[in-house]
Motif scaffolding. Structure first.
Motif, mmCIF file in Angstrom:
data_model
loop_
_atom_site.group_PDB
_atom_site.id
_atom_site.type_symbol
_atom_site.label_atom_id
_atom_site.label_comp_id
_atom_site.label_asym_id
_atom_site.label_seq_id
_atom_site.Cartn_x
_atom_site.Cartn_y
_atom_site.Cartn_z
ATOM 1 N N GLU B 142 0.846 -1.504 0.136
ATOM 2 C CA GLU B 142 0.315 -0.013 0.037
ATOM 3 C C GLU B 142 0.820 0.591 0.335
ATOM 4 O OE1 GLU B 142 0.010 -3.026 2.012
ATOM 5 O OE2 GLU B 142 -2.253 -3.277 1.354
ATOM 6 N N THR B 143 2.195 1.152 0.778
ATOM 7 C CA THR B 143 2.783 2.322 0.883
ATOM 8 C C THR B 143 4.479 2.702 0.316
ATOM 9 O OG1 THR B 143 3.603 1.589 2.651
ATOM 10 C CG2 THR B 143 1.334 2.928 2.307
ATOM 11 N N ALA B 144 4.502 1.051 -0.669
ATOM 12 C CA ALA B 144 5.057 0.313 -1.443
ATOM 13 C C ALA B 144 5.913 2.187 -1.987
ATOM 14 C CB ALA B 144 5.550 0.141 -2.077
ATOM 15 N N HIS B 145 4.897 2.921 -2.495
ATOM 16 C CA HIS B 145 5.007 4.162 -4.193
ATOM 17 C C HIS B 145 5.789 5.098 -3.320
ATOM 18 C CE1 HIS B 145 1.246 4.893 -1.596
ATOM 19 N NE2 HIS B 145 2.299 5.706 -1.461
ATOM 20 N N LEU B 146 5.924 5.052 -1.511
ATOM 21 C CA LEU B 146 6.260 5.725 -1.095
ATOM 22 C C LEU B 146 8.102 5.421 -0.815
ATOM 23 C CD1 LEU B 146 4.418 6.330 2.078
ATOM 24 C CD2 LEU B 146 4.997 8.062 0.548
ATOM 25 N N HIS B 147 8.094 4.039 -0.611
ATOM 26 C CA HIS B 147 9.700 3.532 -0.707
ATOM 27 C C HIS B 147 10.503 4.315 -1.792
ATOM 28 C CE1 HIS B 147 9.522 2.081 3.551
ATOM 29 N NE2 HIS B 147 8.027 1.599 3.135
ATOM 30 N N MET B 148 9.784 4.169 -2.429
ATOM 31 C CA MET B 148 10.149 4.380 -4.318
ATOM 32 C C MET B 148 10.544 5.903 -4.445
ATOM 33 S SD MET B 148 8.285 1.487 -6.768
ATOM 34 C CE MET B 148 6.731 1.795 -5.926
ATOM 35 N N LEU B 149 9.459 7.011 -4.693
ATOM 36 C CA LEU B 149 9.341 8.285 -4.891
ATOM 37 C C LEU B 149 10.739 8.408 -3.945
ATOM 38 C CD1 LEU B 149 5.615 9.631 -3.996
ATOM 39 C CD2 LEU B 149 7.066 9.271 -6.305
ATOM 40 N N TYR B 150 11.099 8.685 -3.022
ATOM 41 C CA TYR B 150 11.655 9.178 -2.000
ATOM 42 C C TYR B 150 13.026 8.886 -2.433
ATOM 43 C CZ TYR B 150 14.898 9.403 2.103
ATOM 44 O OH TYR B 150 15.701 10.192 3.437
ATOM 45 N N PRO B 151 13.728 7.767 -2.842
ATOM 46 C CA PRO B 151 15.200 7.698 -3.452
ATOM 47 C C PRO B 151 15.020 8.180 -4.345
ATOM 48 C CG PRO B 151 14.487 5.361 -3.395
ATOM 49 C CD PRO B 151 13.009 6.597 -2.379
ATOM 50 N N HIS B 152 14.067 8.573 -5.355
ATOM 51 C CA HIS B 152 14.567 9.146 -6.773
ATOM 52 C C HIS B 152 14.616 10.890 -6.490
ATOM 53 C CE1 HIS B 152 13.709 6.670 -9.655
ATOM 54 N NE2 HIS B 152 12.628 5.694 -8.910
ATOM 55 N N MET B 153 14.366 11.063 -5.222
ATOM 56 C CA MET B 153 14.079 12.693 -5.094
ATOM 57 C C MET B 153 15.404 13.102 -4.371
ATOM 58 S SD MET B 153 10.819 12.916 -3.510
ATOM 59 C CE MET B 153 8.736 13.699 -4.935
ATOM 60 N N ILE B 154 15.784 12.108 -3.831
ATOM 61 C CA ILE B 154 17.039 11.980 -3.017
ATOM 62 C C ILE B 154 18.337 11.716 -3.298
ATOM 63 C CG2 ILE B 154 18.676 10.831 -0.613
ATOM 64 C CD1 ILE B 154 16.459 12.643 0.126
ATOM 65 N N HIS B 155 18.516 10.661 -4.409
ATOM 66 C CA HIS B 155 19.749 10.296 -5.292
ATOM 67 C C HIS B 155 19.688 10.897 -6.504
ATOM 68 C CE1 HIS B 155 20.187 7.128 -1.299
ATOM 69 N NE2 HIS B 155 19.327 6.593 -1.921
ATOM 70 N N SER B 156 18.715 11.569 -7.015
ATOM 71 C CA SER B 156 19.182 12.001 -8.157
ATOM 72 C C SER B 156 18.734 13.348 -8.398
ATOM 73 C CB SER B 156 18.776 10.975 -9.312
ATOM 74 O OG SER B 156 18.495 11.907 -10.116
ATOM 75 N N ASP B 157 19.151 14.128 -9.085
ATOM 76 C CA ASP B 157 18.017 15.325 -9.713
ATOM 77 C C ASP B 157 18.502 15.660 -10.548
ATOM 78 O OD1 ASP B 157 21.099 15.839 -10.631
ATOM 79 O OD2 ASP B 157 21.275 18.003 -9.627
ATOM 80 N N LYS B 158 17.506 14.632 -11.659
ATOM 81 C CA LYS B 158 17.601 14.072 -12.544
ATOM 82 C C LYS B 158 15.036 14.181 -12.994
ATOM 83 C CE LYS B 158 20.864 11.021 -14.951
ATOM 84 N NZ LYS B 158 21.321 10.068 -15.802
ATOM 85 N N PRO B 159 14.834 13.933 -13.894
ATOM 86 C CA PRO B 159 12.857 14.464 -13.578
ATOM 87 C C PRO B 159 12.727 12.751 -13.135
ATOM 88 C CG PRO B 159 13.692 15.397 -15.469
ATOM 89 C CD PRO B 159 14.916 14.370 -14.495
ATOM 90 N N PHE B 160 11.811 12.889 -12.762
ATOM 91 C CA PHE B 160 11.289 11.644 -12.377
ATOM 92 C C PHE B 160 9.747 10.664 -12.627
ATOM 93 C CE2 PHE B 160 11.780 14.292 -8.527
ATOM 94 C CZ PHE B 160 9.948 14.128 -8.573
ATOM 95 N N LEU B 161 9.437 10.202 -12.469
ATOM 96 C CA LEU B 161 7.873 9.771 -13.009
ATOM 97 C C LEU B 161 7.213 9.392 -11.204
ATOM 98 C CD1 LEU B 161 8.016 6.853 -15.683
ATOM 99 C CD2 LEU B 161 8.328 9.406 -16.082
ATOM 100 N N GLY B 162 5.803 9.325 -11.082
ATOM 101 C CA GLY B 162 6.035 9.651 -10.224
ATOM 102 C C GLY B 162 4.237 8.395 -9.909
ATOM 103 N N SER B 163 3.922 8.664 -8.843
ATOM 104 C CA SER B 163 2.645 7.237 -8.894
ATOM 105 C C SER B 163 1.770 7.244 -9.321
ATOM 106 C CB SER B 163 3.065 6.620 -6.914
ATOM 107 O OG SER B 163 2.374 5.615 -6.687
ATOM 108 N N VAL B 164 0.824 6.441 -10.206
ATOM 109 C CA VAL B 164 -0.540 5.820 -10.676
ATOM 110 C C VAL B 164 -1.446 4.726 -9.945
ATOM 111 C CG1 VAL B 164 0.051 7.390 -12.311
ATOM 112 C CG2 VAL B 164 -0.556 5.228 -12.373
#
Lengths: 469, 469
Positions: B142-164
């Motif tokens: 249910e909250t796996a998306h948070l564990h994915m969104l977070y590293p994209h924001m922290i480890h990279s400054d490239k654009p990222f996709l979101g959860s749907v």
């Protein structure tokens, strides 16, 4: 599908004008008196062994070369039109080594050669059985061509290439096609010599001889070169294109002066070198650019074109071999090539051939052919009625069209593995190379020589025995 | 280079007319009251959850979708234009499993996810770091998306996709981009939702919600589907194209009714099924045909287009994976795609992701980019003077141009092996997968988080901790 184009019309004209300038002012070396005499007889200026062709002389000679011709097989059903509907595929050419399924380098034997011809005959996408598939290492080099010509004539009724590497090879090729075809030969083109210029701007004496003899015998000439950007050619691909264009056009002019109407295929497999090692890089994106640009130039001159092929610098049929070979092959076909040499089997920057890669690359040929099959858009294929009937949330599995077309609509891979992940794990994770081994062994075991008149077969055998003695 | 075209203008119009007929007469399911209300508010006819869009309503809605837009990164240098100069690459999306270098299937962990994001950040040809690179199996779904969104924001400054995938995932995505960008967010598009229709002709309630929420928040919608010819779509590719076009256009209409000007990318990854197993075949030449035809249709509608990608049905980065992935990727780029999802990492018909394939496919991206770099034909690159100076039989190795350009002229493979045959034998015949392992391990080890304001970093961390509690 319209051929992919990477040069503008202006680019092509700039390359052509540079080639003409080189032809007229720098010249090309033809170190053979007979060729120089042929050039002079047609008012082409020579100085020593250097030949200077004018633009008018170039266009005059090109005018007599056909834009389409048939390469005849002894089985008429296997004759191929080059410059016609689609690409004609021929296997790899010239590898001195074999790489086996374990990655070990092997010296090929005459027995290997026979099996490789059997395989070339069996593979569905090889239209021509080739020549010099590998260099057999267990026979004398001077007459090795006899050990190659013979199996192509016996084990296959597809068209085949001829020998060009020595005067003897060329003579034997011509004598053997006369035996094989007899009176039916006439003026028909039944074999092809792969001519390589000696870049930059030269031809070796054996190649000049081969051009003249194949032309005199009305056989096909594949005019090619392998210029290396940064070594035997300018480091810039435009310069490489202009220079190789010059030397190949000069060879084509000679063929038409010797025998107007000689069928010619115009090709190249030029590429860059790896600047760290100085070695040839045939799996590079630069090769794909040269291939695509060259196909356009050949259309500019109105000749049948040749590209290569399923090429790779990898030493094993691995991921690199797959991706490089597909890049080369798809680009050749997208660019509109009429004939593809090295369509299957090559590894190690031309140094090696592989049974496994042979069948994997034949699959690549099938894939690109399927991709280029027209996508039919009509009332039947648009299937409005089925879509309306099935509607949102439905399923097309049991529709009449699905049942009618389910065995024929889609391409099926002969080697590649579509086993699902869990099934593959349970099967012990077999590699696709293992599947390739099984396929070539099955095809070789199932091979039967196509019918050949017993007298001709005996004459060929006797000829080879006598000439190799 | 002009995009490759496999459909005629007449073909495209026939497909379009069939889609309009389906839109008007068969309709598309949008099982969500809010969406149905939005359609009705704009005079679109509905019946139950079925929506019937007229051709005029279609063109009106398409008119407000931009043909080009910027996807902003938190580092402005990494923002990308979609619909602009060249293709934008994003990694594989949605694989439930990992396949390791031994071919073993693994369930991905959150730790894997962090490493994969680090790798996405490091790889030179991934322009977007992605989302749902794999599905981590060690956290609550249910909250796996948070564990994915977070590293994209922290480890990279490239654009990222979101959860749907759920209302919660969409809400968290929007809340987190507000934290990350703060007041600078404004109306800028900084993330993208990958919308999949439920073929045939439906959308699931979570996807309808995602379309509406992303549109309201001015974020990008990638409208896609995965129709299977012979199963969820007609067996004929023309029918598949007409039907999938209908359902994706209907989704695009909704996005524009909710918020005119919402940036939309129009894509598909539809293909055939293997008729022997019923399984999806994503390495097939039919996929390449659908990809090429679809890019043309998207240009017909004047929208930015999406294709996929480095796709394969192989379960390991082997020869099959290489050749299938190159066929898919080269075709996407040749056909003019603006955005490529699944540009790297996918194995096993989307079921698995591989670190090794990630770096191998990033090399494929580099190869196709190099192939599409213009071949410059001018006086300098034509190199007449050098050719005249070197002349027949000479060598260009020591020419000034060679020395000047030798480090920059040619593309160099980051993974592929150009070691000569004998050297490779002596080195113990290493596979290219071993080289890929070394490369990803080196890149992950060398990774450093790009600078991020300490307060924002803490807020993101706290948000994830609180919402996953």
């Amino acid at each position: 599908m319209k051929p992919q184009e990477i040069l503008s019309q202006g680019d092509m004209e700039r390359i052509h004008r540079t080639s003409v300038r080189i032809l007229e002012n720098v010249g090309v070396e033809f170190p053979a008196d007979s060729a120089l005499a042929a050039f002079r007889q047609h008012d082409v200026r020579t100085a020593g062994s250097r030949v200077y062709i004018t633009e008018d002389q170039l266009w005059d000679a090109l005018a007599s070369a056909p834009d389409q011709f048939t390469l005849h097989a002894r089985n008429a059903d296997r004759s191929v039109t080059i410059g016609g509907d689609g690409p004609v595929f021929a296997p790899g050419y010239g590898a001195p080594f074999l790489i086996d399924a374990d990655g070990e380098k092997q010296v090929p034997t005459v027995e290997d050669y026979h099996d490789l011809v059997r395989l070339a005959h069996q593979l569905p996408n090889q239209d021509v059985s080739g020549h010099l598939l590998v260099e057999p290492g267990d026979v004398a080099a001077e007459t090795a061509h006899l050990h190659m010509l013979y199996p192509h004539m016996i084990h296959s009724d597809k068209p085949f290439l001829g020998s060009v590497d020595s005067e003897l090879g060329v003579r034997h090729t011509m004598e053997m096609i006369h035996i094989l075809f007899g009176d039916a030969l006439g003026d028909r083109a039944v074999t092809m010599g792969v001519i390589s210029s000696l870049t930059p701007l030269s031809y070796s004496p054996p190649m000049v001889n081969a051009i003249m003899r194949y032309a005199q015998e009305h056989q096909v000439l594949l005019m090619a070169n392998l210029a290396m950007a940064g070594s035997t050619a300018p480091i810039t691909l435009a310069g490489l294109l202009a220079m190789q264009n010059t030397e190949m056009l000069a060879g084509i002019v000679l063929s038409q002066l010797v025998s107007p109407g000689t069928p010619v295929i115009y090709g190249t497999t030029s590429t860059n070198i790896d600047m760290r090692s100085g070695a040839l890089a045939i799996g590079s994106p630069e090769l794909a650019q040269v291939v695509a640009a060259h196909q356009q130039l050949v259309r500019f001159y109105g000749l049948p074109s040749r590209g290569s092929g399923a090429l790779t610098d990898a030493n094993y049929p691995n991921a690199q071999a797959g991706l490089e070979s597909m890049m080369g092959m798809l680009t050749v076909i997208n660019s509109g090539a009429d004939f593809v040499l090295h369509a299957a089997g090559i590894l190690s920057s031309y140094l090696a051939f592989s049974y496994e890669k042979f069948v994997l690359d034949d699959e690549i040929c099938g894939r690109v052919r399927r991709f280029h099959r027209p996508l039919v858009v009509d009332d039947e294929t648009l299937a409005y009625d089925a879509i309306a009937r099935v509607g949102p949330g439905g399923n097309f599995l049991m529709e009449d069209a699905t049942l009618e077309r389910c065995r024929t609509e889609f391409w099926e891979p002969p080697v590649s593995d579509r086993t699902a992940l869990d099934g593959w794990q349970q099967a012990g994770r077999p590699d696709v190379v293992t599947r390739a081994t099984k396929r070539w062994q099955r095809l070789v075991a199932a091979h039967e020589d196509p019918p050949l008149d017993g007298i001709i077969a005996r004459q060929l055998k006797t000829f080879v025995e006598e000439e190799t003695r």
